[in-house]
Design an enzyme around this catalytic site. Structure first.
Site, mmCIF file in Angstrom:
data_model
loop_
_atom_site.group_PDB
_atom_site.id
_atom_site.type_symbol
_atom_site.label_atom_id
_atom_site.label_comp_id
_atom_site.label_asym_id
_atom_site.label_seq_id
_atom_site.Cartn_x
_atom_site.Cartn_y
_atom_site.Cartn_z
ATOM 1 N N CYS A 113 13.651 -22.265 63.664
ATOM 2 C CA CYS A 113 14.641 -23.334 63.505
ATOM 3 C C CYS A 113 14.000 -24.664 63.102
ATOM 4 O O CYS A 113 14.705 -25.582 62.675
ATOM 5 C CB CYS A 113 15.452 -23.501 64.780
ATOM 6 S SG CYS A 113 16.197 -21.955 65.302
ATOM 7 N N HIS A 252 18.674 -30.214 64.612
ATOM 8 C CA HIS A 252 18.941 -28.777 64.522
ATOM 9 C C HIS A 252 20.141 -28.486 65.420
ATOM 10 O O HIS A 252 20.203 -28.940 66.559
ATOM 11 C CB HIS A 252 17.714 -27.996 65.004
ATOM 12 C CG HIS A 252 18.006 -26.556 65.218
ATOM 13 N ND1 HIS A 252 18.621 -25.796 64.254
ATOM 14 C CD2 HIS A 252 17.800 -25.725 66.281
ATOM 15 C CE1 HIS A 252 18.781 -24.568 64.714
ATOM 16 N NE2 HIS A 252 18.297 -24.506 65.944
ATOM 17 N N ASN A 282 24.465 -21.798 65.029
ATOM 18 C CA ASN A 282 23.046 -22.034 64.794
ATOM 19 C C ASN A 282 22.599 -21.203 63.588
ATOM 20 O O ASN A 282 22.651 -19.976 63.631
ATOM 21 C CB ASN A 282 22.283 -21.632 66.068
ATOM 22 C CG ASN A 282 20.780 -21.774 65.943
ATOM 23 O OD1 ASN A 282 20.243 -21.987 64.860
ATOM 24 N ND2 ASN A 282 20.093 -21.638 67.059
HETATM 25 N N1 COA Z 1 30.623 -15.077 77.153
HETATM 26 C C1 COA Z 1 30.914 -15.107 78.469
HETATM 27 N N2 COA Z 1 29.969 -15.153 79.413
HETATM 28 C C2 COA Z 1 28.683 -15.152 79.029
HETATM 29 C C3 COA Z 1 28.316 -15.116 77.672
HETATM 30 C C4 COA Z 1 29.351 -15.066 76.728
HETATM 31 N N3 COA Z 1 29.099 -15.035 75.409
HETATM 32 N N4 COA Z 1 26.963 -15.136 77.588
HETATM 33 C C5 COA Z 1 26.500 -15.184 78.848
HETATM 34 N N5 COA Z 1 27.531 -15.190 79.715
HETATM 35 C C6 COA Z 1 27.493 -15.268 81.163
HETATM 36 C C7 COA Z 1 26.163 -14.830 81.748
HETATM 37 O O1 COA Z 1 26.101 -13.438 81.861
HETATM 38 C C8 COA Z 1 26.167 -15.557 83.067
HETATM 39 O O2 COA Z 1 26.937 -14.829 83.958
HETATM 40 P P1 COA Z 1 26.486 -14.681 85.501
HETATM 41 O O3 COA Z 1 26.502 -16.068 86.041
HETATM 42 O O4 COA Z 1 27.530 -13.801 86.070
HETATM 43 O O5 COA Z 1 25.114 -14.084 85.465
HETATM 44 C C9 COA Z 1 26.898 -16.841 82.776
HETATM 45 O O6 COA Z 1 27.641 -16.615 81.570
HETATM 46 C C10 COA Z 1 25.986 -18.028 82.583
HETATM 47 O O7 COA Z 1 24.958 -17.663 81.683
HETATM 48 P P2 COA Z 1 23.845 -18.661 81.280
HETATM 49 O O8 COA Z 1 22.887 -17.966 80.380
HETATM 50 O O9 COA Z 1 23.284 -19.342 82.505
HETATM 51 O O10 COA Z 1 24.694 -19.730 80.452
HETATM 52 P P3 COA Z 1 24.224 -21.081 79.846
HETATM 53 O O11 COA Z 1 25.059 -22.171 80.361
HETATM 54 O O12 COA Z 1 22.719 -21.259 79.917
HETATM 55 O O13 COA Z 1 24.577 -20.897 78.316
HETATM 56 C C11 COA Z 1 23.479 -20.407 76.237
HETATM 57 C C12 COA Z 1 23.962 -19.863 77.565
HETATM 58 C C13 COA Z 1 22.801 -19.278 75.474
HETATM 59 C C14 COA Z 1 24.687 -20.913 75.470
HETATM 60 C C15 COA Z 1 22.497 -21.559 76.508
HETATM 61 O O14 COA Z 1 21.536 -21.172 77.451
HETATM 62 C C16 COA Z 1 21.783 -22.023 75.266
HETATM 63 O O15 COA Z 1 22.394 -22.509 74.338
HETATM 64 N N6 COA Z 1 20.452 -21.939 75.270
HETATM 65 C C17 COA Z 1 19.653 -22.396 74.169
HETATM 66 C C18 COA Z 1 19.794 -21.438 73.054
HETATM 67 C C19 COA Z 1 19.194 -21.952 71.815
HETATM 68 O O16 COA Z 1 19.244 -23.104 71.545
HETATM 69 N N7 COA Z 1 18.652 -21.028 71.059
HETATM 70 C C20 COA Z 1 18.160 -21.284 69.770
HETATM 71 C C21 COA Z 1 16.944 -22.056 69.787
HETATM 72 S S1 COA Z 1 16.593 -22.569 68.181
#
Ligand code: COA
Length: 325
Positions: A113, A252, A282
């Site tokens: 990215c 980004h 993204n």
């Molecule tokens: N829909 C519904 N629930 C979902 C889900 C979805 N698409 N994806 C995950 N969950 C659930 C998980 O299983 C978890 O459930 P649990 O509490 O029962 O275990 C809950 O939602 C919370 O998950 P979590 O991973 O803690 O959520 P989050 O607030 O961290 O959000 C992302 C997840 C991926 C959106 C976030 O972590 C993120 O954006 N991270 C950075 C990613 C990024 O920038 N990547 C590219 C880098 S260039």
């Protein structure tokens, strides 16, 4: 030293749209969850028969057109991508062939990215030293080709697209400073294990779903905020500017919550940040590229505005560039 500026921009976005509502039918998720956790409402995805160099070529033609530069006058063509058409030759070579930039040096950059900023810094050095005159940098991705549509933790985040910029020597403004970083000890937070020399494609790698993006979302989130803030600060410091000098932050587009946290820590008002994540998700190397091109094309920048590009990604790698418009 010569000053290097952006003299043309171009975008290519596939027509196909996949909405959060569509995703609700594919995995256990909801529009509400995706919107509140990431800020994404929809993403564009390639149609059958489309691939990365097709998007890169369209964006390149538009950028050359807007810079009024003939393809034969291009000396350097860099594509930043983690979704090349093939392992080799480089996607840059395919774009060169299509646009007939017969004189151009061609290569790809793999910096996930942060790839567009890495490409920009690289092209800038080529121009500054007088090795080339005219460069084209392209951030192009078809991330949906390496997205695991059974993994709700990642598949809701990614999209496809391309953005291209022509770079050349300018009399005023241009790139003021840049900062780049990387830390390979964090590589297992965001990666695709299969298809390289370590795990060449086989029945087993396909069955184990190794040809898809793997991500520790929570960890990446925290690091992303810290690294984007640090990158912007370090790049600004190198040209004796402060956060309060920023007119536009072009980040980004990984997650709206990351961008808001970055804004808060930089003490930057959110109306100085360019957001397009809701439309595209993204797009890895294409995200910063498309955001910059859209901001330029919608007339957001005034002469002498201080524009900061800021990105992080798998590697982990990160970086920022300060440009006087
Ligand atoms: N829909 C519904 N629930 C979902 C889900 C979805 N698409 N994806 C995950 N969950 C659930 C998980 O299983 C978890 O459930 P649990 O509490 O029962 O275990 C809950 O939602 C919370 O998950 P979590 O991973 O803690 O959520 P989050 O607030 O961290 O959000 C992302 C997840 C991926 C959106 C976030 O972590 C993120 O954006 N991270 C950075 C990613 C990024 O920038 N990547 C590219 C880098 S260039």
């Amino acid at each position: 030293m010569k000053k290097v500026g952006i003299t043309g921009t171009g975008i290519s976005i596939p027509k196909n749209i996949l909405t959060n509502k569509d995703l609700e039918k594919m995995v256990d998720t909801s529009d509400e969850w995706i919107t509140t956790r990431s800020g994404i409402k929809e993403r564009h995805i390639i149609e059958k028969g489309q691939y990365t160099s097709i998007l890169a070529t369209e964006a390149s033609r538009k950028a050359l057109n807007s810079a009024k530069l003939k393809p034969e006058d291009l000396d350097l063509l860099i594509v930043a991508t983690i979704t090349p058409d093939m392992r080799f030759p480089s996607t840059a070579c395919f774009v060169q062939r299509e646009i007939k930039a017969n004189k151009a040096i061609c290569f790809d950059i793999s910096a996930a990215c942060a790839g567009f900023i890495y490409a920009l810094v690289c092209a800038e050095q080529f121009i500054k030293t007088g090795f080339v005159k005219n460069a084209l940098i392209i951030g192009a991705e078809t991330l949906t080709t390496i997205t695991d549509w059974q993994d709700r933790g990642t598949c809701v985040l990614f999209g496809d697209g391309a953005g291209a910029c022509v770079l050349k020597e300018v009399d005023s403004g241009g790139v003021l400073s840049s900062y780049l970083g990387g830390d390979g000890s964090l590589s297992d937070l965001l990666y695709m294990p299969g298809g390289g020399s370590k795990f060449p494609a086989s029945k087993e790698t396909v069955e184990k779903r190794m040809h898809f993006i793997k991500m520790e979302g929570n960890e990446v989130f925290k690091l992303a905020v810290r690294l984007m803030v640090d990158s912007a600060n370090k790049a600004l410091e190198k040209c004796n500017l402060k956060c309060s000098d920023i007119d536009w932050l072009i980040p980004h587009q990984a997650n709206i919550r990351i961008l808001k946290a970055v804004a808060k820590r930089l003490e930057l008002s959110e109306d100085k940040i360019f957001f397009n994540i809701a439309k595209y998700g993204n797009m890895s190397a294409a995200s910063t590229a498309v955001a910059l091109c859209e901001a330029v094309e919608s007339g957001k920048f005034k002469k002498d505005d201080i524009v900061v590009l800021d990105a992080f990604g798998g590697g982990l790698v990160w970086g920022a560039t300060v440009i006087k418009w």
